[in-house]
Each structure stands twice: as C-alpha cells, then as structure tokens.
Design a protein around this motif. Structure first.
Motif, mmCIF file in Angstrom:
data_model
loop_
_atom_site.group_PDB
_atom_site.id
_atom_site.type_symbol
_atom_site.label_atom_id
_atom_site.label_comp_id
_atom_site.label_asym_id
_atom_site.label_seq_id
_atom_site.Cartn_x
_atom_site.Cartn_y
_atom_site.Cartn_z
ATOM 1 N N VAL A 5 0.857 -1.192 0.000
ATOM 2 C CA VAL A 5 0.000 0.000 0.000
ATOM 3 C C VAL A 5 0.888 1.236 0.000
ATOM 4 O O VAL A 5 1.597 1.505 0.969
ATOM 5 C CB VAL A 5 -0.936 0.012 1.222
ATOM 6 N N GLU A 6 0.832 1.970 -1.101
ATOM 7 C CA GLU A 6 1.624 3.187 -1.257
ATOM 8 C C GLU A 6 0.758 4.412 -0.944
ATOM 9 O O GLU A 6 -0.442 4.420 -1.233
ATOM 10 C CB GLU A 6 2.165 3.307 -2.683
ATOM 11 N N SER A 21 5.299 6.808 1.194
ATOM 12 C CA SER A 21 5.382 5.742 2.177
ATOM 13 C C SER A 21 4.755 4.473 1.609
ATOM 14 O O SER A 21 3.798 4.539 0.839
ATOM 15 C CB SER A 21 4.672 6.149 3.459
ATOM 16 N N CYS A 22 5.290 3.358 2.001
ATOM 17 C CA CYS A 22 4.775 2.069 1.548
ATOM 18 C C CYS A 22 4.676 1.139 2.741
ATOM 19 O O CYS A 22 5.640 0.998 3.512
ATOM 20 C CB CYS A 22 5.705 1.483 0.498
ATOM 21 N N ALA A 23 3.517 0.528 2.891
ATOM 22 C CA ALA A 23 3.318 -0.502 3.910
ATOM 23 C C ALA A 23 3.330 -1.848 3.213
ATOM 24 O O ALA A 23 2.459 -2.126 2.387
ATOM 25 C CB ALA A 23 2.006 -0.276 4.642
ATOM 26 N N TYR A 96 5.417 3.150 -7.238
ATOM 27 C CA TYR A 96 5.090 1.868 -6.606
ATOM 28 C C TYR A 96 6.285 1.404 -5.777
ATOM 29 O O TYR A 96 7.437 1.652 -6.135
ATOM 30 C CB TYR A 96 4.822 0.794 -7.663
ATOM 31 N N CYS A 97 5.981 0.687 -4.732
ATOM 32 C CA CYS A 97 7.055 -0.021 -4.042
ATOM 33 C C CYS A 97 6.863 -1.516 -4.268
ATOM 34 O O CYS A 97 5.770 -1.993 -4.567
ATOM 35 C CB CYS A 97 7.109 0.316 -2.560
#
Length: 121
Positions: A5-6, A21-23, A96-97
């Motif tokens: 999730v970005e 941020s990326c979770a 994207y991560c």
C-alpha cells in the motif's frame, strides 16, 4: 496477507518535496531487498531506488542526490519510504514499491495501487 500500500503522492511545484510511504505486509518483505519504481503512461515501469535488507541504498542517476530511500523493518507491516526533494517535471509518474526483483505470485507480478506524483507549476 500479501499487500503493498503506497501513499503520500500529490501535486507539487517544481523544486518541491514529497515523502512517499509504503506498507509492505507479509513477513517475507522483511528479508528482501525493496525498491521504489515509477511508471509514466505508455512507458515501462522503471526502478528508481533500492534498499537491501541491511540498509544499503542505490539510486538511478536521475534520483541520486535528490531522493532518499529508507526502511523500517521493526514494525508490521514493513515500511519503506522515499523522500523526494527538488522535484522536476520529469518525476511525474505513478510510484510503486515492491521487492527487488518484484514479487511474483504464480506467473504474475504483484503490484499495489501506486501513488500518483504530479510535478507541475
């Protein structure tokens, strides 16, 4: 459950900054090299920055000196951030991560929804 999730994208003027941020959920991400990618419509997705599980960082030439990737493996989910400074028009893309190389489920590469970054005056 596997999930990327970005967040943190938006509209910014040239020279401005954003922090993405990326979770990354799923315990395996803690062990893997991670990266930030971006894609402009009509173009291939490109890798912008990477960070190994031990924190060694690497950047493309265009990102070097302006972007900083970091990660926090202590929480759940794992958090990967991209601090972007001195943004330019050409940084406009969906970001994207993912792991590096990207995570594959079966025969498909898994991607999150991405976050839009628009650099415009």
């Amino acid at each position: 459950q596997l999930q990327l999730v970005e967040s943190g994208g938006g509209l910014v003027q040239p020279g401005g900054s954003l922090r993405l941020s990326c979770a990354a959920s799923a315990s395996d991400f803690r062990l893997w090299n991670m990266g930030w990618y971006r894609q402009v419509p009509g173009n291939q997705r490109e890798l912008v920055a990477t960070i190994t599980r031990r924190g060694i960082k690497d950047y493309t030439t265009s990102a070097q000196g302006r972007f900083t990737i970091s990660r926090d493996n202590t929480g759940d989910p794992v958090t990967i951030t991209l601090q972007m400074n001195d943004l330019k028009h050409e940084d406009t893309a969906v970001y994207y991560c993912n792991s590096e190389p990207p995570f594959v489920v079966g025969t498909n590469t898994y991607w999150g929804q991405g976050t839009q970054v628009t650099v415009s005056s």
